[in-house]
Design a protein around this motif. Structure first.
Motif, PDB file in Angstrom:
ATOM      1  N   TYR A 157      71.535 -47.483  49.592  1.00  0.00           N
ATOM      2  CA  TYR A 157      71.293 -47.663  48.221  1.00  0.00           C
ATOM      3  C   TYR A 157      70.994 -46.292  47.465  1.00  0.00           C
ATOM      4  O   TYR A 157      69.684 -45.973  47.789  1.00  0.00           O
ATOM      5  CB  TYR A 157      70.393 -48.775  48.037  1.00  0.00           C
ATOM      6  CG  TYR A 157      70.977 -50.172  48.343  1.00  0.00           C
ATOM      7  CD1 TYR A 157      71.544 -50.939  47.563  1.00  0.00           C
ATOM      8  CD2 TYR A 157      70.559 -50.580  49.874  1.00  0.00           C
ATOM      9  CE1 TYR A 157      72.069 -52.290  47.966  1.00  0.00           C
ATOM     10  CE2 TYR A 157      71.289 -51.797  50.144  1.00  0.00           C
ATOM     11  CZ  TYR A 157      71.847 -52.635  49.099  1.00  0.00           C
ATOM     12  OH  TYR A 157      72.425 -53.546  49.662  1.00  0.00           O
ATOM     13  N   GLN A 158      71.866 -45.671  46.778  1.00  0.00           N
ATOM     14  CA  GLN A 158      71.204 -44.606  45.952  1.00  0.00           C
ATOM     15  C   GLN A 158      70.826 -44.995  44.630  1.00  0.00           C
ATOM     16  O   GLN A 158      71.007 -46.171  44.168  1.00  0.00           O
ATOM     17  CB  GLN A 158      72.574 -43.842  45.388  1.00  0.00           C
ATOM     18  CG  GLN A 158      73.492 -43.400  46.954  1.00  0.00           C
ATOM     19  CD  GLN A 158      74.711 -42.561  46.187  1.00  0.00           C
ATOM     20  OE1 GLN A 158      75.122 -42.871  45.224  1.00  0.00           O
ATOM     21  NE2 GLN A 158      75.428 -41.991  47.474  1.00  0.00           N
ATOM     22  N   ILE A 159      69.819 -44.273  44.408  1.00  0.00           N
ATOM     23  CA  ILE A 159      69.064 -44.415  42.828  1.00  0.00           C
ATOM     24  C   ILE A 159      69.261 -43.266  42.056  1.00  0.00           C
ATOM     25  O   ILE A 159      69.727 -42.231  42.418  1.00  0.00           O
ATOM     26  CB  ILE A 159      67.378 -44.372  43.246  1.00  0.00           C
ATOM     27  CG1 ILE A 159      67.371 -45.575  44.241  1.00  0.00           C
ATOM     28  CG2 ILE A 159      66.770 -44.604  41.869  1.00  0.00           C
ATOM     29  CD1 ILE A 159      65.598 -45.648  44.642  1.00  0.00           C
ATOM     30  N   THR A 160      69.524 -43.776  40.741  1.00  0.00           N
ATOM     31  CA  THR A 160      69.711 -42.865  39.412  1.00  0.00           C
ATOM     32  C   THR A 160      68.616 -43.200  38.574  1.00  0.00           C
ATOM     33  O   THR A 160      68.145 -44.100  38.353  1.00  0.00           O
ATOM     34  CB  THR A 160      70.884 -43.249  38.823  1.00  0.00           C
ATOM     35  OG1 THR A 160      71.266 -44.485  38.480  1.00  0.00           O
ATOM     36  CG2 THR A 160      72.402 -42.716  39.697  1.00  0.00           C
ATOM     37  N   LEU A 161      68.267 -42.201  37.884  1.00  0.00           N
ATOM     38  CA  LEU A 161      67.160 -42.272  36.991  1.00  0.00           C
ATOM     39  C   LEU A 161      67.543 -41.868  35.534  1.00  0.00           C
ATOM     40  O   LEU A 161      68.321 -40.927  35.355  1.00  0.00           O
ATOM     41  CB  LEU A 161      65.937 -41.489  37.480  1.00  0.00           C
ATOM     42  CG  LEU A 161      65.370 -42.089  38.736  1.00  0.00           C
ATOM     43  CD1 LEU A 161      64.027 -41.288  38.868  1.00  0.00           C
ATOM     44  CD2 LEU A 161      65.032 -43.529  38.315  1.00  0.00           C
ATOM     45  N   GLY A 162      67.262 -42.481  34.229  1.00  0.00           N
ATOM     46  CA  GLY A 162      67.257 -42.038  32.948  1.00  0.00           C
ATOM     47  C   GLY A 162      68.567 -42.256  32.508  1.00  0.00           C
ATOM     48  O   GLY A 162      68.936 -41.669  31.298  1.00  0.00           O
ATOM     49  N   GLY A 163      69.313 -43.241  32.878  1.00  0.00           N
ATOM     50  CA  GLY A 163      70.410 -43.651  32.212  1.00  0.00           C
ATOM     51  C   GLY A 163      69.951 -44.578  31.045  1.00  0.00           C
ATOM     52  O   GLY A 163      69.031 -45.094  30.747  1.00  0.00           O
ATOM     53  N   ASP A 164      71.172 -44.612  30.109  1.00  0.00           N
ATOM     54  CA  ASP A 164      70.842 -45.261  28.812  1.00  0.00           C
ATOM     55  C   ASP A 164      72.156 -45.891  28.292  1.00  0.00           C
ATOM     56  O   ASP A 164      72.936 -45.080  28.254  1.00  0.00           O
ATOM     57  CB  ASP A 164      69.944 -44.182  27.917  1.00  0.00           C
ATOM     58  CG  ASP A 164      69.758 -44.912  26.323  1.00  0.00           C
ATOM     59  OD1 ASP A 164      69.936 -46.039  26.245  1.00  0.00           O
ATOM     60  OD2 ASP A 164      69.461 -43.975  25.633  1.00  0.00           O
ATOM     61  N   GLY A 165      72.020 -47.099  27.743  1.00  0.00           N
ATOM     62  CA  GLY A 165      73.378 -47.589  27.357  1.00  0.00           C
ATOM     63  C   GLY A 165      73.277 -47.957  25.835  1.00  0.00           C
ATOM     64  O   GLY A 165      74.215 -48.426  25.330  1.00  0.00           O
ATOM     65  N   THR A 166      72.509 -47.198  25.010  1.00  0.00           N
ATOM     66  CA  THR A 166      72.122 -47.501  23.684  1.00  0.00           C
ATOM     67  C   THR A 166      72.900 -46.540  22.969  1.00  0.00           C
ATOM     68  O   THR A 166      73.714 -45.710  23.315  1.00  0.00           O
ATOM     69  CB  THR A 166      70.794 -47.697  23.263  1.00  0.00           C
ATOM     70  OG1 THR A 166      70.098 -46.343  23.459  1.00  0.00           O
ATOM     71  CG2 THR A 166      69.875 -48.710  24.259  1.00  0.00           C
ATOM     72  N   GLU A 167      72.611 -46.096  21.432  1.00  0.00           N
ATOM     73  CA  GLU A 167      72.925 -45.241  20.890  1.00  0.00           C
ATOM     74  C   GLU A 167      72.721 -44.058  21.299  1.00  0.00           C
ATOM     75  O   GLU A 167      73.235 -42.884  20.877  1.00  0.00           O
ATOM     76  CB  GLU A 167      72.595 -45.482  19.283  1.00  0.00           C
ATOM     77  CG  GLU A 167      71.192 -45.404  19.089  1.00  0.00           C
ATOM     78  CD  GLU A 167      70.341 -46.647  19.358  1.00  0.00           C
ATOM     79  OE1 GLU A 167      68.936 -46.622  19.106  1.00  0.00           O
ATOM     80  OE2 GLU A 167      70.760 -47.637  20.033  1.00  0.00           O
TER      81      GLU A 167
END
Length: 557
Positions: A481-491
């Motif tokens: 399981y890889q982890i990503t940080l700081g993603g955002d699906g908003t504007e």
């Protein structure tokens, strides 16, 4: 909400009858599975790990109580008593028997639902802001536009065999709750400097193995140009899109390889050709559709009962703090019903729970319900005086979990428990993480945090745009399981950054706990959310917590 006319009803009946004959031919052996495959995919029927799976469209996430009751009946009669709500505002039935599928489609048709174009290389179910028509921050209700796109794209003769699947999202709010920047085409309602309404058009977004944020191809499109412009975009993609490699066939790759300016020039030329062919017919269609979306007759009543319940009942107060959103009408609230009870499968609802939702929608929400891409249900129009009764009914049904927007409100794909494409489990990981933070009694202190899990590179769990994203992969037969940080699906959309080497199945929950505890130490105040803190300090402090020096060197990448 939109009601079928005679043409819609006849069209759907004809499609269902056609597919019934195709199923009969598959059962009697006249069609091989390979021959049957494109026919079933056009009607939302997949062959998964253990059984067929039927994906039903919930256009722009909108349902009435009768439709929800029919979904419950189908789950009970033809499946194992539950349905799974997805990130495209669909519902999936994981255990239908092939001979029953035509009867299921007929049952859906009785309440003006279908499974058309929920699969295949065509324009999929059009999604929209799940607070549409209710949100206080809304410029306009985006559902009429979403319905216009649905009608235009259904069985469009040019777009049934695109290079790859194609997804639209529409929002009427400056606060993007529809993840428009991660779609093939995003439509955002805006106003220009003169205050005139129009659309910002985004193109080339998408997740999967090559995640990209959509680019603005038109910053302001007049309303009368919308449908011909969208047709021009898809038409150019149909010509330029690659068909030699399915991994490079999405429009995001087409735009990237050709360049946005070149792609825009092709679209503008095609738009100039086809715009005269529309001759205002689309605008007449839109006006007729808009008549179906008139606002309910909101009532003016005191809210004393709501205020008293908040003062008297801490559990109700906690639920109202997390699960309610501001409504455009005075005295009303938008209720998000969490389908993420700690330890349960995210997005699943039993037939009985669906009936409870239907009853509450009918009695308290002007006969309207919504399904969010975050795999929750919405009662969009509830007067605050009715909220104590709504809460009591939800609690009795096991639907009153006060965790919307918190770490246990996890988006998760079905993963290797169901999906033939998955390379790792998603559901058990989501369950364990949710249970861990419930046991720690930390999630309300943590505050808003979007955690999303995908069980393969296709990213159906939207992990790339999670504040914390988890991607499950197969590494030499072992789940990693890889982890990503700081993603955002908003504007303010961003693709999350990978932290480093992955974690084994029995390590991933501990790893997430380390990240969250690091955030609690790093934040400057309780008002600083996880995403705000990450953007302020960057990845390094989280990586330091995630990979203790004595362990980090031994991990396999």
């Amino acid at each position: 909400m939109y009601r079928y006319n005679d043409f819609d009803t006849a069209f759907l009946a004809e499609r269902n009858a056609q597919f019934r004959q195709q199923v009969e031919r598959r059962i009697d052996g006249s069609l091989t599975e390979e021959e049957f495959r494109p026919l079933r995919l056009m009607n939302g029927l997949y062959l998964q790990l253990h059984a067929y799976m039927l994906r039903v469209a919930i256009p722009y996430g909108t349902l009435n109580s009768g439709q929800m009751r029919q979904l419950a009946l189908i789950a009970e009669k033809f499946d194992k008593g539950y349905g799974h709500f997805t990130t495209r505002q669909n519902i999936q039935y994981n255990w239908p028997k092939l001979p029953d599928v035509p009867d299921i489609l007929d049952a859906l048709g009785e309440v003006q639902l279908h499974a058309i174009q929920t699969s295949g290389n065509t324009i999929r179910n059009v999604t929209a802001d799940h607070f549409a028509g209710a949100a206080a921050d809304e410029i306009a209700d985006p559902r009429p536009v979403a319905e216009l796109i649905r009608q235009w794209s259904t069985d469009h003769p040019e777009f049934q065999f695109l290079p790859r699947k194609f997804k639209f999202a529409v929002t009427g709010s400056p606060n993007d709750r529809a993840v428009t920047r991660a779609h093939d085409i995003g439509v955002r309602m805006v106003r220009n400097a003169a205050g005139e309404p129009g659309y910002e058009i985004l193109v080339g977004g998408g997740l999967g193995r090559t995640p990209m944020i959509g680019k603005v191809i038109r910053d302001f499109l007049p309303p009368e140009d919308l449908l011909p412009y969208l047709e021009a975009i898809v038409s150019v993609y149909n010509v330029l899109g690659r068909r030699d490699n399915k991994y490079k066939a999405r429009i995001k790759i087409t735009v990237h390889e050709n360049g946005l300016d070149t792609y825009r020039d092709r679209v503008e030329a095609r738009f100039a050709e086809i715009k005269p062919l529309f001759s205002g017919v689309d605008q007449q269609m839109l006006r007729e559709i808009e008549d179906h979306f008139a606002a309910p007759a909101f009532r003016n009543a005191p809210t004393d009962a709501y205020d008293a319940a908040r003062d008297a009942n801490p559990a109700f107060r906690a639920w109202s703090d997390t699960n309610l959103a501001e409504h455009k009408a005075n005295g009303y609230a938008i209720v998000t019903v969490s389908l993420k009870k700690h330890g349960d499968t995210p997005g699943d609802a039993t037939a009985e729970q669906m009936r409870v939702l239907a009853d509450l929608g009918e009695k308290y929400s002007h006969d309207e319900l919504r399904i969010s891409h975050e795999q929750n249900a919405i009662l969009p129009h509830v007067h605050k005086s009715d909220l104590p009764a709504v809460y009591a009914a939800l609690r009795e049904a096991g639907l009153a979990t006060a965790n919307v927007g918190l770490i246990s409100d996890i988006i998760a794909c079905p993963g290797m428990d169901y999906c033939a494409l998955a390379t790792a489990r998603s559901i058990p990981v989501a369950q364990e993480i949710a249970q861990r933070f419930d046991d720690l009694k930390l999630e309300h202190d943590i505050g808003p945090l979007k955690l999303k899990i995908s069980g393969c590179i296709n990213a159906c769990g939207h992990h790339h745009v999670g504040h914390i994203g988890i991607l499950g992969l197969d590494r030499a037969g072992v789940e990693n399981y890889q982890i990503t940080l700081g993603g955002d699906g908003t504007e303010t959309a961003e693709i999350g950054s990978r932290t480093g080497p992955g974690f084994a199945y029995d390590e991933i929950t501990d790893a997430i706990e380390r990240i969250v505890l690091a955030y609690l130490d790093l934040r400057e105040s309780p008002e600083e959310t996880f995403l705000m803190a990450y953007r302020r300090v960057g990845a390094d402090p989280f990586k330091a917590a995630l990979y203790p020096e004595d362990k980090g060197k031994s991990r396999a990448a």
